[in-house]
Design a protein around this motif. Sequence first.
Motif, mmCIF file in Angstrom:
data_model
loop_
_atom_site.group_PDB
_atom_site.id
_atom_site.type_symbol
_atom_site.label_atom_id
_atom_site.label_comp_id
_atom_site.label_asym_id
_atom_site.label_seq_id
_atom_site.Cartn_x
_atom_site.Cartn_y
_atom_site.Cartn_z
ATOM 1 N N GLU A 1 7.904 12.521 -8.175
ATOM 2 C CA GLU A 1 7.398 12.957 -9.307
ATOM 3 C C GLU A 1 7.564 12.264 -10.598
ATOM 4 O OE1 GLU A 1 8.021 17.310 -9.855
ATOM 5 O OE2 GLU A 1 8.130 17.494 -7.595
ATOM 6 N N PRO A 2 7.161 10.852 -10.463
ATOM 7 C CA PRO A 2 7.212 9.841 -11.589
ATOM 8 C C PRO A 2 5.984 10.112 -12.769
ATOM 9 C CG PRO A 2 5.944 8.826 -9.773
ATOM 10 C CD PRO A 2 6.170 10.262 -9.338
ATOM 11 N N LYS A 3 6.695 9.563 -14.039
ATOM 12 C CA LYS A 3 5.638 9.387 -14.864
ATOM 13 C C LYS A 3 5.055 7.850 -14.916
ATOM 14 C CE LYS A 3 6.748 13.589 -17.038
ATOM 15 N NZ LYS A 3 7.327 14.264 -16.182
ATOM 16 N N VAL A 4 5.911 7.108 -14.520
ATOM 17 C CA VAL A 4 5.286 6.022 -14.323
ATOM 18 C C VAL A 4 5.215 5.131 -12.975
ATOM 19 C CG1 VAL A 4 5.558 3.295 -15.334
ATOM 20 C CG2 VAL A 4 6.397 5.311 -16.714
ATOM 21 N N LEU A 5 4.444 4.524 -12.512
ATOM 22 C CA LEU A 5 4.343 3.948 -11.221
ATOM 23 C C LEU A 5 4.034 2.284 -11.392
ATOM 24 C CD1 LEU A 5 4.117 4.587 -8.241
ATOM 25 C CD2 LEU A 5 1.831 4.535 -8.399
ATOM 26 N N PHE A 6 4.992 1.731 -10.808
ATOM 27 C CA PHE A 6 5.111 0.284 -10.685
ATOM 28 C C PHE A 6 4.478 -0.003 -9.325
ATOM 29 C CE2 PHE A 6 8.421 1.237 -13.556
ATOM 30 C CZ PHE A 6 8.221 0.423 -14.715
ATOM 31 N N ALA A 7 3.379 -0.770 -9.383
ATOM 32 C CA ALA A 7 2.728 -1.257 -8.001
ATOM 33 C C ALA A 7 2.291 -2.617 -8.180
ATOM 34 C CB ALA A 7 1.123 -0.808 -7.898
ATOM 35 N N ASP A 8 3.427 -3.228 -7.226
ATOM 36 C CA ASP A 8 3.637 -4.776 -7.321
ATOM 37 C C ASP A 8 2.768 -5.408 -6.151
ATOM 38 O OD1 ASP A 8 4.681 -7.541 -7.347
ATOM 39 O OD2 ASP A 8 6.613 -7.213 -6.839
ATOM 40 N N GLU A 9 1.769 -6.030 -6.323
ATOM 41 C CA GLU A 9 0.804 -6.729 -5.456
ATOM 42 C C GLU A 9 0.614 -5.682 -4.442
ATOM 43 O OE1 GLU A 9 -0.624 -9.354 -5.879
ATOM 44 O OE2 GLU A 9 0.825 -10.856 -6.980
ATOM 45 N N ALA A 10 0.226 -4.369 -4.651
ATOM 46 C CA ALA A 10 0.350 -3.137 -3.608
ATOM 47 C C ALA A 10 -1.023 -3.325 -2.765
ATOM 48 C CB ALA A 10 0.036 -1.979 -4.470
ATOM 49 N N VAL A 11 -1.908 -4.135 -3.176
ATOM 50 C CA VAL A 11 -3.158 -3.971 -2.462
ATOM 51 C C VAL A 11 -3.376 -5.430 -1.733
ATOM 52 C CG1 VAL A 11 -4.091 -2.185 -3.460
ATOM 53 C CG2 VAL A 11 -4.776 -4.511 -4.212
ATOM 54 N N THR A 12 -2.346 -6.322 -2.055
ATOM 55 C CA THR A 12 -2.704 -7.788 -2.012
ATOM 56 C C THR A 12 -3.048 -7.963 -0.160
ATOM 57 O OG1 THR A 12 -1.641 -8.460 -3.743
ATOM 58 C CG2 THR A 12 -1.745 -10.301 -2.029
ATOM 59 N N ALA A 13 -1.939 -7.308 0.314
ATOM 60 C CA ALA A 13 -2.028 -7.571 2.084
ATOM 61 C C ALA A 13 -2.961 -6.762 2.742
ATOM 62 C CB ALA A 13 -0.581 -7.297 2.420
ATOM 63 N N LEU A 14 -3.922 -6.150 1.970
ATOM 64 C CA LEU A 14 -4.822 -5.258 2.566
ATOM 65 C C LEU A 14 -6.021 -5.637 2.794
ATOM 66 C CD1 LEU A 14 -3.755 -1.970 0.850
ATOM 67 C CD2 LEU A 14 -2.680 -2.739 3.009
ATOM 68 N N ASP A 15 -6.933 -5.150 4.102
ATOM 69 C CA ASP A 15 -8.030 -5.818 4.015
ATOM 70 C C ASP A 15 -9.040 -5.064 3.056
ATOM 71 O OD1 ASP A 15 -9.777 -3.551 5.105
ATOM 72 O OD2 ASP A 15 -7.942 -3.303 6.394
ATOM 73 N N GLY A 16 -10.390 -5.634 2.846
ATOM 74 C CA GLY A 16 -11.037 -5.298 1.872
ATOM 75 C C GLY A 16 -11.295 -3.863 1.744
ATOM 76 N N LEU A 17 -11.863 -3.412 2.783
ATOM 77 C CA LEU A 17 -12.278 -1.769 2.731
ATOM 78 C C LEU A 17 -10.752 -0.650 2.273
ATOM 79 C CD1 LEU A 17 -14.803 -0.161 3.142
ATOM 80 C CD2 LEU A 17 -13.847 0.288 5.407
ATOM 81 N N THR A 18 -9.627 -1.107 3.030
ATOM 82 C CA THR A 18 -8.469 -0.388 2.775
ATOM 83 C C THR A 18 -8.141 -0.551 1.346
ATOM 84 O OG1 THR A 18 -8.003 -1.201 4.936
ATOM 85 C CG2 THR A 18 -6.072 0.236 3.818
ATOM 86 N N ARG A 19 -8.254 -1.687 0.784
ATOM 87 C CA ARG A 19 -7.870 -2.239 -0.485
ATOM 88 C C ARG A 19 -8.743 -1.283 -1.481
ATOM 89 N NH1 ARG A 19 -8.326 -8.382 -2.542
ATOM 90 N NH2 ARG A 19 -6.874 -8.580 -0.720
ATOM 91 N N LYS A 20 -9.869 -1.023 -1.157
ATOM 92 C CA LYS A 20 -10.939 -0.358 -2.014
ATOM 93 C C LYS A 20 -10.435 1.062 -1.833
ATOM 94 C CE LYS A 20 -15.620 0.942 -2.503
ATOM 95 N NZ LYS A 20 -15.629 2.643 -2.268
#
Lengths: 304, 311
Positions: A151-170
């Motif tokens: 239950e965060p108020k702030v979420l850090f996303a470090d290169e969270a979509v870099t390793a994903l394919d195009g559709l999954t990234r979207k």
Amino acid sequence: MARPDPALWCSNVHVRFPDGSHPVRGVSLRVYPGQVFALIGESGAGKTLLCRALYGLQRFIPGMEVMGTIGGAAEKAMIFQDPGQFLNPGLSIEGHFKEFLKLSPRPSLTMEQLLRYVGLPENREFSRKKPRLLSGGQQQRVMIALSLALEPKVLFADEAVTALDGLTRKTVIELLRQLCQDFGLGIIFVTHDLHVADSLADWVGVMYAGRIVELQSAENLFTQPLHPYTKGLFRSHPGPEHRNSPLIELPGRMPPPDHEDGGCPFFDRCPERMAVCKQHLPEMKELSRGVSVSCHRVFQDRGY
Amino acid sequence: MRRLVFVSFLQLVGTLFIVSTLVFFILRVLPGDPARAVLGMQANEQSVQRFRQEFGLDRPVVIQYTEWISGLVRFDFGRSFSNRQPVAPVLGQRLGLTLFLAVGGMICALLLALPMGVAAARKPWGRFDTLAMGVSHGLMAFPEFWIGMVGILLFSVQLKLFPLFGTGFGIHLVLPVLALGLNRAPILFRTLRGGLIQESSRSYALFFRGSGVPERRLFWKYLLRNQLPSVSAVAAIQFGYLLGGAIIIEQVFALPGLGRLLMSAILSRDLPVIQAGVILAALAFTLVGFATDIITHASTSQGMTRGKPNG
């Protein structure tokens, strides 16, 4: 209407290591609830370390020292690139949720609700699987759901979509957007993919050699970049607009993390450099509401 | 899991068959006459011939081999050349003591290595870790028979805490078990310590720590649990070495175990006893390996049996 308090703010944050490297130098920023703040820049600019410092991971990284002031909500969570590495290979998905739901003082969501929210099956067959049996996109969604369990108020996303394919990234980008709306989360999103930053962020900080050199709303930044580094970054980034025109590579290299402070760290690579840039480090100036930049050329052109 | 058990069982049977065949033929091609070795060089030709007839040594090797293998299937290891008694009961009597030494040595090694490995890994290169690494270096350098001899000199001769020798399963077995355990503990200690330090630096540990999982809980519930399969695999291999070590330790402490029986059988060319001893050792190694496979499979690939990979 008065602006809400920032979900996270920091002032003059530095990160140092005992070997003399100083990868983050005097960063100040604010992230508001319900907004995505993207940190962009080349590899080695200090984005990830800044993110880790703001999250408070220095306690677990040997030698990492953080100076400066960090404020805002205490409820923070972080998701990482390559989620398969960040989930316990010996623990089932259900096991992960049992552990993470314990960490919230008053858990208001169940594992099933969280799995449903991130678009994963809620059935027992799925939750009893080990992380390695999931696809990269599923692993990342599990990680997001685990972060929501805190239950965060702030979420850090470090290169969270870099390793994903195009559709999954979207799908994951849309999910992160949804999180901002539904939970009022402030998200700090680290990426070197400018298209991802453009499609997700409200605000963007451009990092170079440990400093934020330009800070603008995403809308303005991607249409009217001010700093020569930002412009160079955009010109060198592949995109549909480059179909008929070549990419223009940024010449030279970024100074190493242990470089001495002197003039502008971008001086050697800057096509718009002036004599003053070699002598004096430009300070970060707010040119107008929500537009800050650190460049002598911009100051001169705009009469600052 | 069923498939693993089935395959492992087939491997066990195959290994035993190969070992029994190899040991049978290797012993037959060695120079020298077993009958002369048992009866002595002064024995007359008539008694040597009678001995060969009694034990079937005068028949073709292939016939001897067929009888030996068919006997094995019925757990009949033949009769000892030395005392003409069936080998199986004698081995059974001696095996108990050797297994006691090996199992005792393993328990002793685990009791030393596990807490030390955990304590050392909590603070790598701290005071305790540095001390434990130094001690483990020292213990690894000395063979078990040397540790046993020092133990006898110190605790039996000087301090008189333990009897020099004894019969049955009594206090006189403490020193041999300790000697075996102390010799094997360093490998287990180092495996656990190194594994835990590596596990602690893995990305998921950072995610768990950063999310607020208490360090103690992370260590005991996840890091240690993830390391147990590799430690149990090493322990299984060490158990094989312990069996070998027990055979040597029996000589140092004059214990009537399988090792001493085998040693005297080798010296007197008592082929049925040697063959049975080797097969028993192979069986013990294979069973331990089998158990390790099951433990590792159960603890690491549980998820594999519960669904197909996605994506």
